[in-house]
Design a protein around this motif. Structure first.
Motif, PDB file in Angstrom:
ATOM      1  N   ASN A   1       0.819  -1.221   0.000  1.00 24.63           N
ATOM      2  CA  ASN A   1       0.000   0.000   0.000  1.00 24.63           C
ATOM      3  C   ASN A   1       0.849   1.265   0.000  1.00 24.63           C
ATOM      4  N   ASN A   2       2.043   1.181   0.602  1.00 23.32           N
ATOM      5  CA  ASN A   2       2.921   2.353   0.651  1.00 23.32           C
ATOM      6  C   ASN A   2       3.727   2.570  -0.622  1.00 23.32           C
ATOM      7  N   ASN A   3       3.588   1.662  -1.581  1.00 28.60           N
ATOM      8  CA  ASN A   3       4.401   1.752  -2.809  1.00 28.60           C
ATOM      9  C   ASN A   3       3.535   1.628  -4.059  1.00 28.60           C
ATOM     10  N   LYS A   4       2.406   2.316  -4.051  1.00 29.03           N
ATOM     11  CA  LYS A   4       1.438   2.163  -5.147  1.00 29.03           C
ATOM     12  C   LYS A   4       1.977   2.591  -6.511  1.00 29.03           C
ATOM     13  N   THR A   5       3.001   3.447  -6.505  1.00 24.65           N
ATOM     14  CA  THR A   5       3.494   3.944  -7.792  1.00 24.65           C
ATOM     15  C   THR A   5       4.729   3.172  -8.282  1.00 24.65           C
ATOM     16  N   ALA A   6       5.080   2.100  -7.579  1.00 29.52           N
ATOM     17  CA  ALA A   6       6.280   1.341  -7.964  1.00 29.52           C
ATOM     18  C   ALA A   6       6.122   0.724  -9.356  1.00 29.52           C
ATOM     19  N   ALA A   7       7.267   0.534 -10.038  1.00 32.11           N
ATOM     20  CA  ALA A   7       7.246  -0.133 -11.350  1.00 32.11           C
ATOM     21  C   ALA A   7       7.004  -1.628 -11.174  1.00 32.11           C
ATOM     22  N   GLY A   8       7.229  -2.104  -9.952  1.00 35.07           N
ATOM     23  CA  GLY A   8       7.042  -3.517  -9.649  1.00 35.07           C
ATOM     24  C   GLY A   8       7.829  -3.881  -8.403  1.00 35.07           C
ATOM     25  N   PHE A   9       7.682  -5.131  -7.973  1.00 34.27           N
ATOM     26  CA  PHE A   9       8.323  -5.570  -6.734  1.00 34.27           C
ATOM     27  C   PHE A   9       9.170  -6.819  -6.955  1.00 34.27           C
ATOM     28  N   ILE A  10      10.260  -6.878  -6.179  1.00 33.58           N
ATOM     29  CA  ILE A  10      10.996  -8.140  -6.043  1.00 33.58           C
ATOM     30  C   ILE A  10      10.700  -8.640  -4.642  1.00 33.58           C
ATOM     31  N   PHE A  11      10.007  -9.750  -4.547  1.00 29.38           N
ATOM     32  CA  PHE A  11       9.729 -10.338  -3.238  1.00 29.38           C
ATOM     33  C   PHE A  11      10.882 -11.278  -2.889  1.00 29.38           C
ATOM     34  N   ASP A  12      11.495 -11.019  -1.739  1.00 32.52           N
ATOM     35  CA  ASP A  12      12.686 -11.774  -1.316  1.00 32.52           C
ATOM     36  C   ASP A  12      12.423 -12.323   0.085  1.00 32.52           C
ATOM     37  N   GLY A  13      12.387 -13.649   0.203  1.00 32.17           N
ATOM     38  CA  GLY A  13      12.108 -14.259   1.506  1.00 32.17           C
ATOM     39  C   GLY A  13      10.616 -14.354   1.775  1.00 32.17           C
ATOM     40  N   PHE A  14       9.828 -14.053   0.792  1.00 31.05           N
ATOM     41  CA  PHE A  14       8.365 -14.098   0.862  1.00 31.05           C
ATOM     42  C   PHE A  14       7.845 -14.428  -0.523  1.00 31.05           C
ATOM     43  N   PRO A  15       6.856 -15.279  -0.673  1.00 29.25           N
ATOM     44  CA  PRO A  15       6.189 -16.096   0.335  1.00 29.25           C
ATOM     45  C   PRO A  15       7.040 -17.290   0.783  1.00 29.25           C
ATOM     46  N   ARG A  16       6.935 -17.633   2.056  1.00 25.37           N
ATOM     47  CA  ARG A  16       7.706 -18.725   2.633  1.00 25.37           C
ATOM     48  C   ARG A  16       6.815 -19.902   3.028  1.00 25.37           C
ATOM     49  N   THR A  17       5.515 -19.757   2.856  1.00 17.48           N
ATOM     50  CA  THR A  17       4.574 -20.876   3.053  1.00 17.48           C
ATOM     51  C   THR A  17       3.546 -20.778   1.924  1.00 17.48           C
ATOM     52  N   VAL A  18       2.851 -21.898   1.671  1.00 16.01           N
ATOM     53  CA  VAL A  18       1.822 -21.884   0.622  1.00 16.01           C
ATOM     54  C   VAL A  18       0.716 -20.897   1.004  1.00 16.01           C
ATOM     55  N   GLU A  19       0.414 -20.809   2.311  1.00 20.18           N
ATOM     56  CA  GLU A  19      -0.591 -19.859   2.798  1.00 20.18           C
ATOM     57  C   GLU A  19      -0.197 -18.423   2.409  1.00 20.18           C
ATOM     58  N   GLN A  20       1.072 -18.078   2.605  1.00 20.37           N
ATOM     59  CA  GLN A  20       1.549 -16.735   2.233  1.00 20.37           C
ATOM     60  C   GLN A  20       1.442 -16.522   0.724  1.00 20.37           C
ATOM     61  N   ALA A  21       1.745 -17.569  -0.051  1.00 21.39           N
ATOM     62  CA  ALA A  21       1.683 -17.448  -1.514  1.00 21.39           C
ATOM     63  C   ALA A  21       0.254 -17.170  -1.974  1.00 21.39           C
ATOM     64  N   LYS A  22      -0.700 -17.867  -1.335  1.00 19.52           N
ATOM     65  CA  LYS A  22      -2.111 -17.666  -1.699  1.00 19.52           C
ATOM     66  C   LYS A  22      -2.553 -16.254  -1.341  1.00 19.52           C
ATOM     67  N   SER A  23      -2.143 -15.769  -0.159  1.00 25.52           N
ATOM     68  CA  SER A  23      -2.517 -14.407   0.255  1.00 25.52           C
ATOM     69  C   SER A  23      -1.925 -13.371  -0.682  1.00 25.52           C
ATOM     70  N   LEU A  24      -0.686 -13.607  -1.101  1.00 20.63           N
ATOM     71  CA  LEU A  24      -0.047 -12.654  -2.017  1.00 20.63           C
ATOM     72  C   LEU A  24      -0.832 -12.599  -3.326  1.00 20.63           C
ATOM     73  N   ASP A  25      -1.190 -13.762  -3.854  1.00 19.02           N
ATOM     74  CA  ASP A  25      -1.980 -13.786  -5.099  1.00 19.02           C
ATOM     75  C   ASP A  25      -3.284 -13.009  -4.930  1.00 19.02           C
ATOM     76  N   GLU A  26      -3.941 -13.207  -3.780  1.00 16.68           N
ATOM     77  CA  GLU A  26      -5.211 -12.491  -3.538  1.00 16.68           C
ATOM     78  C   GLU A  26      -5.000 -10.981  -3.490  1.00 16.68           C
ATOM     79  N   MET A  27      -3.956 -10.555  -2.753  1.00 12.62           N
ATOM     80  CA  MET A  27      -3.687  -9.114  -2.644  1.00 12.62           C
ATOM     81  C   MET A  27      -3.419  -8.509  -4.023  1.00 12.62           C
ATOM     82  N   LEU A  28      -2.642  -9.223  -4.845  1.00 20.82           N
ATOM     83  CA  LEU A  28      -2.294  -8.697  -6.166  1.00 20.82           C
ATOM     84  C   LEU A  28      -3.512  -8.705  -7.091  1.00 20.82           C
TER      85      LEU A  28
END
Ligand code: ADP
Length: 191
Positions: A74-101
């Motif tokens: 939310n704090n980086n709405k104007t970013a060109a994109g993200f490199i996620f490093d060390g995340f997601p570390r569980t399948v649950e986190q991966a699913k949440s990330l997909d939902e947020m995106l």
């Protein structure tokens, strides 16, 4: 936005490659390890909980990590994109990330695993510990626990992205430059 996940066991070189990718592609680097260590330094109740888990080499609960990622997105709405490093570390986190995106009509374009042999991981982390001052980088038993946690809880995340046709694996036993050039080749194919 162009988003990628840098994946691999502790000590595989994700942070090193992320720094180079930030320069080349102008992406925002989101390392949950860095975010959690910043929380630790605040010495808040949350920081103290995080510290006790990190210092044992255990994962921080999904709920906490997901909330921290949500704030950072939310704090980086104007970013060109993200490199996620060390995340997601569980399948649950991966699913949440997909939902947020998905809510923002965004997605993960690519997930790359950096592969390094276990003995080399331990050697690299111990070397890093000499300058990082990280307690979890200076103790063989904690390092071994982190690798065990990776194999048991985190490795299945690769399968999650493989099923989406987004996963590539890159050996990282050679030079930093060689790995970086392989990463770039994969990224440029999907970008
Ligand atoms: P490394 O890749 O060397 O393990 P990190 O800085 O990524 O280092 O992580 C350090 C520690 O922070 C982990 O061992 C874990 O305790 C915690 N951590 C980092 N990211 C996550 C996450 N996505 N979920 C749960 N815990 C995490």
């Amino acid at each position: 936005m162009f988003n990628i996940v840098l994946f691999g066991p502790p000590g595989a070189g994700k942070g090193t490659q992320a720094a180079k990718l930030v320069e080349t592609y102008n992406l925002v680097h989101l390392s949950t390890g860095d975010i959690l260590r910043a929380e630790m330094k605040k010495n808040s109740p949350l920081g103290q909980e995080v510290k006790s888990l990190i210092e044992k080499g255990e994962l921080v609960p999904d709920k906490i990590v997901i909330e921290l990622i949500r704030e950072n997105l939310n704090n980086n709405k104007t970013a060109a994109g993200f490199i996620f490093d060390g995340f997601p570390r569980t399948v649950e986190q991966a699913k949440s990330l997909d939902e947020m995106l998905q809510k923002e009509s965004l997605n993960i374009a690519l997930m790359t695993t950096l592969e390094v042999e276990e003995e080399e991981l331990i050697a690299r982390i111990l070397l890093r510990g000499q300058s990082s001052g990280r307690a979890d980088d200076s103790d063989q038993a904690i390092i071994k626990n982190r690798i065990k946690v990776y194999n048991e809880q985190t490795a299945p995340v690769a399968e999650y992205y493989r099923q989406q046709g987004k996963h590539v694996s890159i050996g990282n036993m050679g030079t930093i430059e060689n790995t970086f050039s392989q990463l770039k080749t994969h990224i440029d194919k999907v970008k």
